[in-house]
Design an enzyme around this catalytic site. Structure first.
Site, short mmCIF file in Angstrom:
data_model
loop_
_atom_site.label_atom_id
_atom_site.label_comp_id
_atom_site.label_asym_id
_atom_site.label_seq_id
_atom_site.Cartn_x
_atom_site.Cartn_y
_atom_site.Cartn_z
N GLY A 8 -9.51 13.88 1.09
CA GLY A 8 -8.37 13.77 1.70
C GLY A 8 -7.33 15.09 1.59
CG LEU A 9 -8.19 18.54 0.48
CD1 LEU A 9 -9.34 19.46 0.02
CD2 LEU A 9 -7.70 18.19 -0.73
CB VAL A 11 0.87 17.70 3.89
CG1 VAL A 11 1.47 16.66 4.44
CG2 VAL A 11 1.66 18.81 3.26
N GLY A 13 -2.37 14.65 0.18
CA GLY A 13 -3.84 14.87 -0.73
C GLY A 13 -3.60 16.22 -1.28
CG ASN A 31 -10.43 17.19 4.44
OD1 ASN A 31 -9.60 16.41 4.35
ND2 ASN A 31 -10.62 17.77 5.62
CB ALA A 75 -3.05 3.15 5.61
CB SER A 127 7.20 6.71 -3.00
OG SER A 127 8.68 7.19 -2.02
N GLY A 129 7.01 11.59 -0.31
CA GLY A 129 6.76 12.89 0.61
C GLY A 129 6.05 13.82 0.44
CE LYS A 181 5.88 4.45 -0.82
NZ LYS A 181 4.97 5.06 0.09
CG HIS A 184 9.78 2.72 -2.14
ND1 HIS A 184 9.27 3.64 -0.98
CD2 HIS A 184 10.28 3.75 -2.94
CE1 HIS A 184 9.81 4.73 -1.00
NE2 HIS A 184 10.53 4.71 -2.21
CG ASN A 185 7.08 2.82 2.22
OD1 ASN A 185 7.49 3.17 1.38
ND2 ASN A 185 6.44 3.32 3.05
CD GLU A 188 11.06 5.49 3.24
OE1 GLU A 188 10.48 5.43 2.13
OE2 GLU A 188 10.40 5.62 4.31
CE LYS A 259 3.39 8.26 9.69
NZ LYS A 259 4.81 8.49 9.06
C1 6PG Z 1 7.44 7.65 0.95
C2 6PG Z 1 7.47 7.30 2.45
C3 6PG Z 1 6.19 7.76 3.04
C4 6PG Z 1 6.39 7.52 4.55
C5 6PG Z 1 6.85 6.33 5.03
C6 6PG Z 1 7.49 6.47 6.30
O1 6PG Z 1 7.60 6.89 0.01
O2 6PG Z 1 7.04 8.95 0.49
O3 6PG Z 1 7.87 5.96 2.49
O4 6PG Z 1 5.50 6.57 2.62
O5 6PG Z 1 7.41 8.46 4.71
O6 6PG Z 1 5.68 5.71 5.31
O7 6PG Z 1 7.38 5.33 6.95
P1 6PG Z 1 7.73 5.22 8.79
O8 6PG Z 1 6.57 6.23 9.45
O9 6PG Z 1 7.22 3.85 8.95
O10 6PG Z 1 8.97 5.24 8.62
#
Ligand code: 6PG
Length: 487
Positions: A8-9, A11, A13, A31, A75, A127, A129, A181, A184-185, A188, A259
């Site tokens: 899975g390449l 960005v 990966g 990939n 996912a 996490s 990005g 995770k 965490h999101n 976020e 997402k």
């Molecule tokens: C991370 C981010 C990453 C992604 C989010 C965005 O920890 O690197 O959380 O996982 O940017 O999934 O989520 P939304 O598209 O739902 O805002």
């Protein structure tokens, strides 16, 4: 032979594979579409010891055993597709590592399915990005600890490092890594919602424009709020649009995408019965933002506060007066206090999930590995780490003296901001709900006694008394007598 493989390449990966190879670890890359593998090799092939595989068979054959395979695909069904393709090619003891944002129940199901074939499956939260994946993410590995020992060296090397400690620790068995995770999101989401509520107030109550607000965020980033998200808020707000010369944020459509991880966090909290108001309001706020056409109609139809209640406002909805420094600082304090609540709730959720699933999560360690690499990285997480070090299994971070004091010190400003926003008709779902949670949580006796009375009236659901053991029902509509129902 390659020590580890990445399939899975896209960005994330690609950057993870580069990060690993740059540390001197031989990596096999694959990939689904071969063109992308070729493109990857053309662009980055010189960065390290890569083996490019044109097929899944070649990919598997390139790996030393036990094979360690990082799957970095979207996912959902694509993860199942890759596992189905890999399984017949693997041997017992090989390790599949799903490093995407998978939903934790899927991870638990996949781990059980893989176990039937003797394959060890790990759900790993990553996490940070694109940049994080390349230069050092925060890594939340979940699954079999023995399998983790096989990848620990690579993971701790590629992870972000803070004060000499890697932002990576084995989180727990099963779906624990993806669960953490997910939270965490969720956090976020809450962090960003609080930031945009502050931005909204600074725009529509303080009357400031985006670049000025950007400067305020720059200042805030040197205090208690210091964090990646506050830092990038300052940058985003100060960016000028090349096409119009206006602040770029002013020409971005006000609909937030998502997402699903925030929604999963909120649903899970509902299932656990954990009050997770900050994150959940943040998810709802994104939903409301998406109703752009409806909002446009409603803007011309639904009344806002009358002008005397919103006396500070100018004709265009902005303050006619210069912004008051105390208002700006009140907003900062409201943001900080609401943030404390959002984190307290998120950590309380992880604590509850840990008990339900038997994960034995080390919450202090979660705070530690979120201090660097990830999107919610912040100074603040040092305080949370210290709180758990000093107060062990505390139910709620608000009860730790540092946070008790922080919120007590901020609460007057927080209340003023909620009142002002409400009077002026500015929506602040996360600020206001966090304050309500705080006020609800610190009440020894709340009003739910009446809910119990009502439930008992219409459904004979029974209630407990403060002065006697047992469960009771009143025959409200019959003779009005109370009966004990558990004897
Ligand atoms: C991370 C981010 C990453 C992604 C989010 C965005 O920890 O690197 O959380 O996982 O940017 O999934 O989520 P939304 O598209 O739902 O805002």
């Amino acid at each position: 032979m390659a020590h580890i493989g990445v399939t899975g390449l896209a960005v994330m990966g690609a950057n993870l594979a580069r990060n690993i190879a740059r540390r001197g670890v031989p990596v096999a890359v694959h990939n689904r579409t071969v063109a992308r593998t070729k493109e990857f090799m053309g662009a980055y092939g010189e960065e390290g010891d890569f083996t490019a595989a044109g097929s899944m068979e070649e990919f598997v054959a390139a790996l030393e055993r036990p094979r360690r395979i990082i799957v970095m695909v979207k996912a959902g069904a694509p993860v199942d597709g890759v596992i189905a393709e890999l399984t017949p090619l693997l041997d017992r003891g090989d390790i599949i590592i799903d490093a995407g944002n998978s939903h934790f129940p899927d991870t638990e199901r996949r781990a059980a399915e893989c176990a039937e074939a003797g394959i060890r499956f790990m759900g790993v939260g990553v996490s940070g990005g694109e940049e994080g994946a390349l230069y050092g993410p925060s890594i939340m590995p979940g699954g079999d600890p023995v399998a983790y020992a096989e990848v620990e060296g690579v993971f701790t090397t590629i992870a972000a490092q803070v004060d000499g400690s890697p932002c990576c620790v084995h989180v727990g068995p099963g779906g624990a890594g993806h669960y953490v995770k997910m939270v965490h999101n969720g956090i976020e989401y809450a962090d960003m919602q609080l930031i945009v509520e502050a931005y909204d107030l600074l725009t529509h109550v303080a009357g400031l424009d985006a670049p000025d607000i950007g400067k305020i965020f720059e200042e805030w980033n040197s205090g208690d709020l210091e964090s990646f998200l506050i830092e990038i808020t300052a940058i985003v707000l100060q960016k000028t649009d090349d096409a119009t010369g206006r602040p770029l944020v002013d020409v971005i459509v006000d609909q937030a995408g998502q997402k699903g991880t925030g929604t999963w966090t909120a649903i899970d909290a509902l299932n656990l019965g954990v009050p997770l108001t900050g994150i959940t309001e943040a998810v709802f706020a994104r939903g409301l933002s998406a109703l752009r056409d409806e909002r446009r109609m409603a803007a011309g139809t639904l009344a806002g506060p009358n002008p005397s209640a919103a006396q500070d406002r100018g004709v265009d909805g902005r303050s006619a007066e210069a912004p008051r420094a105390d208002l700006v600082d009140d907003i900062r304090q409201a943001l900080y206090a609401s943030k404390v609540v959002a984190y307290a709730q998120g950590f309380a959720q992880m604590r509850a999930a840990s008990q339900v699933h038997g994960w034995d999560l080390d919450l202090g360690a979660m705070a530690r590995i979120w201090r660097g690499g990830c999107i919610i990285r912040a100074q603040f997480l040092n305080r949370i780490m210290e709180a758990y070090a000093e107060h062990g299994d505390v139910e709620n971070l608000l009860m730790v003296p540092y946070f008790t004091r922080a919120v007590a010190d901020a609460q007057d400003a927080w209340r003023r901001v909620v009142v002002t926003a409400t009077q002026q008709g500015v929506a602040i779902p996360a600020f206001a709900s966090s304050l309500s949670y705080y006020d609800g949580y610190r009440r020894e006796r709340g009003p739910a006694n009446l809910i119990q009375g009502l439930r008992d009236y219409f459904g004979a659901h029974t209630y407990r008394r403060i002065d006697a053991e047992g469960s009771f029902h009143t025959r409200w509509a019959q003779d009005g007598r109370e009966v004990r129902t558990d004897v």
